[in-house]
Motif scaffolding. Structure first.
Motif, PDB file in Angstrom:
ATOM      1  N   SER A 121      -4.971  19.942   4.324  1.00  0.00           N
ATOM      2  CA  SER A 121      -3.605  19.871   4.840  1.00  0.00           C
ATOM      3  C   SER A 121      -2.605  20.569   3.925  1.00  0.00           C
ATOM      4  N   TYR A 122      -3.105  21.225   2.881  1.00  0.00           N
ATOM      5  CA  TYR A 122      -2.222  21.908   1.920  1.00  0.00           C
ATOM      6  C   TYR A 122      -1.164  20.950   1.380  1.00  0.00           C
ATOM      7  N   ALA A 123      -1.639  19.737   1.042  1.00  0.00           N
ATOM      8  CA  ALA A 123      -0.761  18.692   0.495  1.00  0.00           C
ATOM      9  C   ALA A 123       0.323  18.281   1.482  1.00  0.00           C
ATOM     10  N   ARG A 124       0.107  18.532   2.771  1.00  0.00           N
ATOM     11  CA  ARG A 124       1.130  18.189   3.762  1.00  0.00           C
ATOM     12  C   ARG A 124       1.441  16.694   3.766  1.00  0.00           C
ATOM     13  N   ALA A 125       0.431  15.873   3.567  1.00  0.00           N
ATOM     14  CA  ALA A 125       0.639  14.432   3.594  1.00  0.00           C
ATOM     15  C   ALA A 125       1.075  13.886   2.228  1.00  0.00           C
ATOM     16  N   ASN A 126       1.100  14.734   1.199  1.00  0.00           N
ATOM     17  CA  ASN A 126       1.620  14.354  -0.102  1.00  0.00           C
ATOM     18  C   ASN A 126       0.941  13.092  -0.636  1.00  0.00           C
ATOM     19  N   PHE A 127      -0.371  13.107  -0.734  1.00  0.00           N
ATOM     20  CA  PHE A 127      -1.109  11.932  -1.147  1.00  0.00           C
ATOM     21  C   PHE A 127      -0.809  11.564  -2.596  1.00  0.00           C
ATOM     22  N   SER A 128      -0.709  10.250  -2.857  1.00  0.00           N
ATOM     23  CA  SER A 128      -0.604   9.756  -4.229  1.00  0.00           C
ATOM     24  C   SER A 128      -1.990   9.809  -4.854  1.00  0.00           C
ATOM     25  N   ILE A 129      -2.055  10.185  -6.129  1.00  0.00           N
ATOM     26  CA  ILE A 129      -3.338  10.418  -6.775  1.00  0.00           C
ATOM     27  C   ILE A 129      -3.700   9.328  -7.779  1.00  0.00           C
ATOM     28  N   SER A 130      -2.821   9.014  -8.715  1.00  0.00           N
ATOM     29  CA  SER A 130      -3.180   8.098  -9.793  1.00  0.00           C
ATOM     30  C   SER A 130      -3.424   6.689  -9.265  1.00  0.00           C
ATOM     31  N   GLY A 131      -4.327   5.980  -9.959  1.00  0.00           N
ATOM     32  CA  GLY A 131      -4.664   4.632  -9.530  1.00  0.00           C
ATOM     33  C   GLY A 131      -3.483   3.692  -9.528  1.00  0.00           C
ATOM     34  N   LYS A 132      -2.673   3.730 -10.587  1.00  0.00           N
ATOM     35  CA  LYS A 132      -1.540   2.808 -10.678  1.00  0.00           C
ATOM     36  C   LYS A 132      -0.492   3.085  -9.602  1.00  0.00           C
ATOM     37  N   SER A 133      -0.257   4.353  -9.296  1.00  0.00           N
ATOM     38  CA  SER A 133       0.731   4.666  -8.261  1.00  0.00           C
ATOM     39  C   SER A 133       0.244   4.205  -6.899  1.00  0.00           C
ATOM     40  N   ARG A 134      -1.074   4.314  -6.655  1.00  0.00           N
ATOM     41  CA  ARG A 134      -1.622   3.861  -5.383  1.00  0.00           C
ATOM     42  C   ARG A 134      -1.567   2.342  -5.269  1.00  0.00           C
ATOM     43  N   LEU A 135      -1.789   1.652  -6.381  1.00  0.00           N
ATOM     44  CA  LEU A 135      -1.672   0.196  -6.377  1.00  0.00           C
ATOM     45  C   LEU A 135      -0.232  -0.222  -6.091  1.00  0.00           C
ATOM     46  N   LYS A 136       0.724   0.428  -6.739  1.00  0.00           N
ATOM     47  CA  LYS A 136       2.128   0.096  -6.484  1.00  0.00           C
ATOM     48  C   LYS A 136       2.505   0.374  -5.031  1.00  0.00           C
ATOM     49  N   ASN A 137       2.034   1.513  -4.504  1.00  0.00           N
ATOM     50  CA  ASN A 137       2.285   1.808  -3.090  1.00  0.00           C
ATOM     51  C   ASN A 137       1.784   0.678  -2.205  1.00  0.00           C
ATOM     52  N   GLU A 138       0.581   0.219  -2.502  1.00  0.00           N
ATOM     53  CA  GLU A 138      -0.040  -0.802  -1.660  1.00  0.00           C
ATOM     54  C   GLU A 138       0.720  -2.121  -1.724  1.00  0.00           C
ATOM     55  N   LEU A 139       1.138  -2.529  -2.906  1.00  0.00           N
ATOM     56  CA  LEU A 139       1.870  -3.789  -3.036  1.00  0.00           C
ATOM     57  C   LEU A 139       3.202  -3.732  -2.299  1.00  0.00           C
ATOM     58  N   ARG A 140       3.913  -2.625  -2.458  1.00  0.00           N
ATOM     59  CA  ARG A 140       5.182  -2.471  -1.736  1.00  0.00           C
ATOM     60  C   ARG A 140       4.948  -2.527  -0.232  1.00  0.00           C
ATOM     61  N   ALA A 141       3.906  -1.834   0.214  1.00  0.00           N
ATOM     62  CA  ALA A 141       3.632  -1.767   1.647  1.00  0.00           C
ATOM     63  C   ALA A 141       3.333  -3.146   2.225  1.00  0.00           C
ATOM     64  N   HIS A 142       2.587  -3.968   1.495  1.00  0.00           N
ATOM     65  CA  HIS A 142       2.288  -5.311   1.983  1.00  0.00           C
ATOM     66  C   HIS A 142       3.568  -6.109   2.190  1.00  0.00           C
ATOM     67  N   LEU A 143       4.480  -6.000   1.248  1.00  0.00           N
ATOM     68  CA  LEU A 143       5.732  -6.747   1.353  1.00  0.00           C
ATOM     69  C   LEU A 143       6.586  -6.237   2.507  1.00  0.00           C
ATOM     70  N   ILE A 144       6.640  -4.931   2.673  1.00  0.00           N
ATOM     71  CA  ILE A 144       7.465  -4.331   3.725  1.00  0.00           C
ATOM     72  C   ILE A 144       6.892  -4.622   5.111  1.00  0.00           C
ATOM     73  N   LEU A 145       5.589  -4.442   5.271  1.00  0.00           N
ATOM     74  CA  LEU A 145       4.989  -4.706   6.574  1.00  0.00           C
ATOM     75  C   LEU A 145       5.114  -6.171   6.960  1.00  0.00           C
ATOM     76  N   GLU A 146       5.015  -7.056   5.976  1.00  0.00           N
ATOM     77  CA  GLU A 146       5.228  -8.477   6.241  1.00  0.00           C
ATOM     78  C   GLU A 146       6.608  -8.710   6.843  1.00  0.00           C
ATOM     79  N   ARG A 147       7.610  -8.064   6.256  1.00  0.00           N
ATOM     80  CA  ARG A 147       8.992  -8.244   6.737  1.00  0.00           C
ATOM     81  C   ARG A 147       9.174  -7.658   8.131  1.00  0.00           C
ATOM     82  N   LEU A 148       8.393  -6.648   8.472  1.00  0.00           N
ATOM     83  CA  LEU A 148       8.482  -6.011   9.780  1.00  0.00           C
ATOM     84  C   LEU A 148       7.641  -6.715  10.841  1.00  0.00           C
ATOM     85  N   GLY A 149       6.966  -7.783  10.456  1.00  0.00           N
ATOM     86  CA  GLY A 149       6.156  -8.520  11.412  1.00  0.00           C
ATOM     87  C   GLY A 149       4.808  -7.897  11.681  1.00  0.00           C
TER      88      GLY A 149
END
Length: 319
Positions: A121-149
């Motif tokens: 995709s020529y970095a079109r999706a802009n994937f996060s690479i480092s382990g810690k950044s992916r973990l932080k992404n995941e934790l934020r996402a859990h909290l946000i999706l919870e709030r969105l039902g």
């Protein structure tokens, strides 16, 4: 997000300040900041499960946090899925019952599962690479999706230093497996309601200014008894725009389409998703999803006639 304040005998817990409510961004389409007024997100504790003694000590010490009752007798850790996913099943046996958890590691070499799509995709999706950044992404996402039902497995705790997190185990199949089974048994029509529900949920996430980043059927669990979905593997989720929202839609449709050689049945099931998405989703997102550049990474993965038919189907819903 469901969490327990009891931290066992020693209470060695710390909060990840980078994930505090006050630091979270606002989102489009939500009347108030989605995290406002919620408690601090998750508990940080050292997750050390290297040997049996470490495992027993861990689940004994943090039994209150993890909801484990009785004396811990045995803890088994077994791979869950492929090695690239870095996910383990943790089975805990106590004098009062048995418990199951999911342990996920976020090592930086795990980027290999993203590398083929990233290159294609020529970095079109802009994937996060480092382990810690992916973990932080995941934790934020859990909290946000919870709030969105939108349902996600409970996150019990995390360890930023070791880039690990411990989750609730959801006893369910993912949509990848469900679609393959329905195709074999010629029961795809029974999935229309589920795919329509997923379309509605993904549009709700996008309308709040957020994207999943890796929105494929394998990352959505479906609990038949409750008629509920659970979103997992959220390490690429983030605040997004029309382009990234379009990637979510295109990826979900194309990963579904890869199971089919001819387009008729692929279109039928994907149309249910697009119908659900179109109820509240933006047409400009669908136009982005139907573009050649979005479909390009899936050339070779999806049958050419199916790929073109699905692009045309998305474009129809973008009108």
């Amino acid at each position: 997000m469901r969490w327990r304040r009891s931290l066992g005998k020693r209470g060695k817990a710390a909060l990840l300040t980078g994930l505090e409510v006050a630091n979270m961004p606002d989102f489009r389409g939500v009347s108030s900041p989605p995290l406002e007024g919620l408690p601090p997100s998750f508990i940080e504790i050292p997750i050390v499960l290297n040997g049996l003694a470490d495992r027993v000590n861990f689940f004994t010490e943090f039994s209150g946090l993890l909801g484990v009752k009785g004396e811990v007798v045995y803890v088994e850790v077994k791979p869950l899925g492929t090695f690239i996913n870095e996910v383990d099943m943790v089975s805990v046996t106590t004098t009062k019952g048995s418990y199951r958890f999911v342990l996920k590691s976020f090592s930086s070499w795990g980027l290999f599962k993203w590398f083929p799509l990233w290159v294609a995709s020529y970095a079109r999706a802009n994937f996060s690479i480092s382990g810690k950044s992916r973990l932080k992404n995941e934790l934020r996402a859990h909290l946000i999706l919870e709030r969105l039902g939108v349902n996600t497995p409970n996150v019990y705790c995390y360890d930023l230093k070791r880039a690990k997190a411990l989750y609730e185990f959801i006893d369910a199949e993912n949509l990848d497996e469900i679609v393959k089974e329905a195709r074999r048994e010629d029961k795809l029509d029974e999935l229309a309601e589920t795919y329509m529900m997923v379309g509605r949920e993904v549009s709700r996430i996008h309308n709040a200014g957020y994207v999943l980043g890796d929105c494929k059927p394998a990352n959505i669990l479906y609990v038949e008894e409750k008629k509920q979905t659970y979103y997992i593997d959220l390490e690429q989720a983030r605040v997004g725009d029309r382009k990234l929202s379009g990637w979510d839609v295109c990826e979900f449709v194309m990963f579904t389409g890869r199971f089919f050689i001819l387009p008729r049945k692929a279109k039928e099931i994907c149309e249910a998703f697009l119908q659900g998405y179109s109820e509240q989703g933006e047409k400009r997102v669908l136009r982005e999803a139907a573009s050649v550049k979005m479909a390009q990474p899936f050339v070779g993965m999806v049958s050419p006639v199916v790929l073109q038919a699905l692009r045309a189907l998305i474009a129809d819903y973008a009108q």
